[in-house]
Motif scaffolding. Structure first.
Motif, PDB file in Angstrom:
ATOM      1  N   PHE A   3      -3.165  -0.478  -4.435  1.00  0.00           N
ATOM      2  CA  PHE A   3      -4.556  -0.051  -4.603  1.00  0.00           C
ATOM      3  C   PHE A   3      -4.671   1.064  -5.646  1.00  0.00           C
ATOM      4  N   GLY A  29     -18.762   6.624   1.483  1.00  0.00           N
ATOM      5  CA  GLY A  29     -18.129   7.929   1.604  1.00  0.00           C
ATOM      6  C   GLY A  29     -16.638   7.995   1.323  1.00  0.00           C
ATOM      7  N   VAL A  30     -16.004   6.844   1.078  1.00  0.00           N
ATOM      8  CA  VAL A  30     -14.574   6.880   0.778  1.00  0.00           C
ATOM      9  C   VAL A  30     -14.356   6.765  -0.729  1.00  0.00           C
ATOM     10  N   ARG A  31     -13.245   7.363  -1.198  1.00  0.00           N
ATOM     11  CA  ARG A  31     -12.950   7.396  -2.630  1.00  0.00           C
ATOM     12  C   ARG A  31     -11.775   6.490  -2.948  1.00  0.00           C
ATOM     13  N   MET A  32     -11.930   5.711  -4.024  1.00  0.00           N
ATOM     14  CA  MET A  32     -10.878   4.778  -4.419  1.00  0.00           C
ATOM     15  C   MET A  32     -10.570   4.902  -5.900  1.00  0.00           C
ATOM     16  N   SER A  49       0.851  -1.177   0.000  1.00  0.00           N
ATOM     17  CA  SER A  49       0.000   0.000   0.000  1.00  0.00           C
ATOM     18  C   SER A  49       0.890   1.230   0.000  1.00  0.00           C
ATOM     19  N   GLU A 106     -15.621   5.770  11.753  1.00  0.00           N
ATOM     20  CA  GLU A 106     -15.172   6.256  10.438  1.00  0.00           C
ATOM     21  C   GLU A 106     -14.852   5.068   9.528  1.00  0.00           C
ATOM     22  N   TYR A 107     -15.265   5.194   8.253  1.00  0.00           N
ATOM     23  CA  TYR A 107     -14.763   4.273   7.233  1.00  0.00           C
ATOM     24  C   TYR A 107     -13.400   4.763   6.769  1.00  0.00           C
ATOM     25  N   GLN A 108     -12.577   3.841   6.277  1.00  0.00           N
ATOM     26  CA  GLN A 108     -11.307   4.268   5.684  1.00  0.00           C
ATOM     27  C   GLN A 108     -10.985   3.462   4.437  1.00  0.00           C
ATOM     28  N   TRP A 109     -10.274   4.106   3.541  1.00  0.00           N
ATOM     29  CA  TRP A 109      -9.716   3.505   2.352  1.00  0.00           C
ATOM     30  C   TRP A 109      -8.368   4.120   2.118  1.00  0.00           C
ATOM     31  N   TYR A 110      -7.371   3.433   1.785  1.00  0.00           N
ATOM     32  CA  TYR A 110      -7.179   2.039   1.508  1.00  0.00           C
ATOM     33  C   TYR A 110      -7.075   1.254   2.812  1.00  0.00           C
ATOM     34  N   GLN A 156      -4.618  11.498   0.529  1.00  0.00           N
ATOM     35  CA  GLN A 156      -6.015  11.132   0.357  1.00  0.00           C
ATOM     36  C   GLN A 156      -6.816  11.113   1.661  1.00  0.00           C
ATOM     37  N   GLY A 157      -6.133  11.282   2.768  1.00  0.00           N
ATOM     38  CA  GLY A 157      -6.862  11.400   4.035  1.00  0.00           C
ATOM     39  C   GLY A 157      -7.787  10.223   4.292  1.00  0.00           C
ATOM     40  N   ALA A 158      -7.238   9.025   4.145  1.00  0.00           N
ATOM     41  CA  ALA A 158      -8.019   7.793   4.361  1.00  0.00           C
ATOM     42  C   ALA A 158      -9.227   7.712   3.416  1.00  0.00           C
ATOM     43  N   GLY A 159      -9.071   8.336   2.239  1.00  0.00           N
ATOM     44  CA  GLY A 159     -10.126   8.255   1.224  1.00  0.00           C
ATOM     45  C   GLY A 159     -11.173   9.336   1.338  1.00  0.00           C
ATOM     46  N   LYS A 160     -10.914  10.348   2.208  1.00  0.00           N
ATOM     47  CA  LYS A 160     -11.970  11.319   2.491  1.00  0.00           C
ATOM     48  C   LYS A 160     -11.559  12.770   2.243  1.00  0.00           C
TER      49      LYS A 160
END
Lengths: 393, 137
Positions: free
Chosen positions: A140, B96-99, A136, B38-42, A251-255
């Motif tokens: 991804f 709500g998370v962007r990938m 990572s 909170e959700y998180q990605w990646y 990316q701030g954990a995708g947010k």
């Protein structure tokens, strides 16, 4: 915070003017640049006690450069955060000098991106130089064919969607840079261009065209930074560091809303430290990897509101004589871009503050305060932003 | 299905293995933090928001919208060089998370910001299945 204003100054500069240099090593270009920059300052090898460098190709760049130069610096920093690394170096050198750790720092960089055939913007995974992805974040991301230009194009697309920014407005940035390049005998491309030329050039990654993208060249340079005591005895008028701000955007954990770039964080830090306002800035060196980089950076530096960058860059406002002259050397879009370009922002800002071009169309009249902002990495995923504010007496 | 996958393959670490195992079963999972909601990605072995340890895997709806995209016309990397033009996109999941992803099974010209999309999977190797997004059915 301790008042760091005028705690250090740029006293020597050198740009290795080559744009294509297949017969020289990167270390030789750095060595020649350091020697010439010290000559420019009126200092010698024995004066240097701090060594700052970044590289995407030289392994252990700080150690190997010290070895090549046969230097024994007491302070070494090879912070490598992409093209903006050198604004970070100046920020760090300021702190080290103010703390009394060192008196004379050398910042240097070189790259053979052009003669080496490096696909800086469109190399995809090849831009890493190794085929195995890290678990990572690479694993991804790189599965989907990311390119550097693509990561900027995604932000350009989003900017157009939110604010109505047009390809023609982005093209205005390229046109202004080419106008400045026409006055720089060392620039790679010097023939004037029009908005139509830019929007009719082939698409690399929609909505960015070939002429929305910086050139790829070889090159390098060096900057000598010194304490006030040393600076006052150098050959040129000192170019003082008034303020510096550093930031990373990711990316701030995708947010995170990546329409706001790292300049949004680094700019207030630099202005607060410097104690000046945007109206005080006579010219700016703004990292121009792509046209959208300039629009986004000017907004997040605070020269205009978010979303108004397209209008701000239009109508010749970025040219000498305009509202905010930027990149008077022609920038990365027309002059040079050897992989990382941040050091050239410091070089041209210093030349402007020295009034080196007095009597020519390249000189920003009565230039007293300049800003440089380096961006490294990619707007669409993660990048660095380093803002520095410089002034002459 | 595919015998010669010539695009990059992921490396798998302990903290990301459950994600890739789920993809092989045709499920898109993301992480949710019990401590800070909170959700998180990646995926990662810590909560990126509160730095706590109580992250658990949850199944995503697999639906989302295109946050931004680019139609890539040039990429020197083997596997992508032959594929242009292709759509590189950031998709915002319903959670709500962007990938990062590619928008597949459609004409690149039809992709737009806000477009509704849903996950689809391609088998790269017997060990690796990769999630993509296609226009929502």
């Amino acid at each position: 915070m301790v008042d760091l204003r005028r705690a250090a100054a740029i006293v020597g500069i050198h740009e290795h003017v080559t744009r294509y240099s297949p017969d020289k090593s990167e270390l030789q270009i750095q060595g020649e640049s350091v020697i010439n920059a010290l000559n420019d300052a009126g200092l010698t090898k024995d004066d240097v006690d701090g060594l700052f460098t970044a590289s995407s190709s030289i392994r252990n760049s700080g150690m190997n450069l010290a070895d090549y130069l046969n230097l024994y610096p007491s302070y070494v920093d090879n912070t490598t955060v992409g093209g903006g690394s050198f604004e970070f170096h100046l920020s760090h050198a300021l702190t080290a000098i103010a703390a009394g750790r060192i008196n004379v720092a050398v910042i240097t960089y070189s790259s053979l991106a052009r003669s080496g055939g490096v696909s800086v913007g469109t190399g995809g995974v090849g831009r890493f130089g190794h085929p195995v992805l890290d678990p990572s974040p690479d694993s991804f991301e790189e599965l989907y064919g990311l390119t550097t230009v693509g990561l900027y194009a995604m932000i350009a697309r989003r900017h157009m969607h939110l604010y109505g920014t047009t390809s023609e407005q982005l093209a205005e940035v390229s046109v202004a840079m080419r106008h400045h390049a026409s006055m720089n005998p060392e620039a790679l491309f010097r023939d004037p261009i029009t908005v139509e030329d830019v929007v009719n050039s082939r698409v690399i990654s929609d909505p960015l065209h070939l002429m929305d993208c910086c050139v790829i060249t070889d090159g390098g340079g060096a900057v000598v930074v010194a304490s006030p005591e040393v600076a006052r005895n150098c050959r040129h008028t000192p170019v003082w560091v008034l303020g510096a701000g550093e930031a990373i955007a990711h990316q701030g954990a995708g947010k995170r809303d990546l329409i706001y770039i790292a300049a949004h964080q680094s700019s207030p830090r630099a202005f607060e430290m410097a104690g000046v306002t945007h109206d005080d800035i006579d010219m700016a060196m703004v990292y121009d990897s792509f046209t959208i980089t300039v629009v986004e950076t000017l907004e997040d530096l605070g020269f205009c509101k978010k979303g108004e960058g397209g209008e701000f860059v239009s109508g010749g406002r970025l040219q000498v004589g305009g509202a905010l002259p930027i990149n008077t050397d022609g920038g990365g879009l027309s002059s040079n871009h050897p992989g990382m370009r941040g050091i050239f922002l410091l070089l041209e800002a210093t030349r402007q503050l020295r009034h080196q071009f007095d009597g020519t169309g390249r000189q920003v009249p009565d230039c007293k305060i300049a800003l440089a902002h380096g961006t490294g990495g990619a707007l669409g995923s993660r990048h660095s932003g380093g803002t520095v504010i410089l002034a002459r007496d | 299905m595919t015998t010669t996958w010539n695009k990059p393959l992921p490396s798998i670490a302990g903290e990301t293995k459950p994600f890739w195992d789920s993809c092989r079963r045709g499920q898109l999972v993301i992480q949710y933090c019990e401590d800070c909601d909170e959700y998180q990605w990646y995926p990662r072995g810590i909560c990126a928001d509160c730095w706590g340890e109580n992250v658990r895997w949850v199944q995503s709806s697999g639906r989302g919208t295109v946050w931004t995209y680019t139609v890539t016309q040039q990429n020197r990397t083997t596997g992508f060089a032959e594929m242009v033009p292709y759509v590189l996109a950031l998709v915002e999941l319903e959670e709500g998370v962007r990938m990062f992803t590619n928008i597949v099974e459609c004409n690149p010209r039809d992709v737009h910001i806000g477009m509704a999309v849903e996950v689809t999977f391609q088998t790269a190797t017997p060990q690796i299945t990769i999630p993509y997004f296609k226009p929502a059915g």
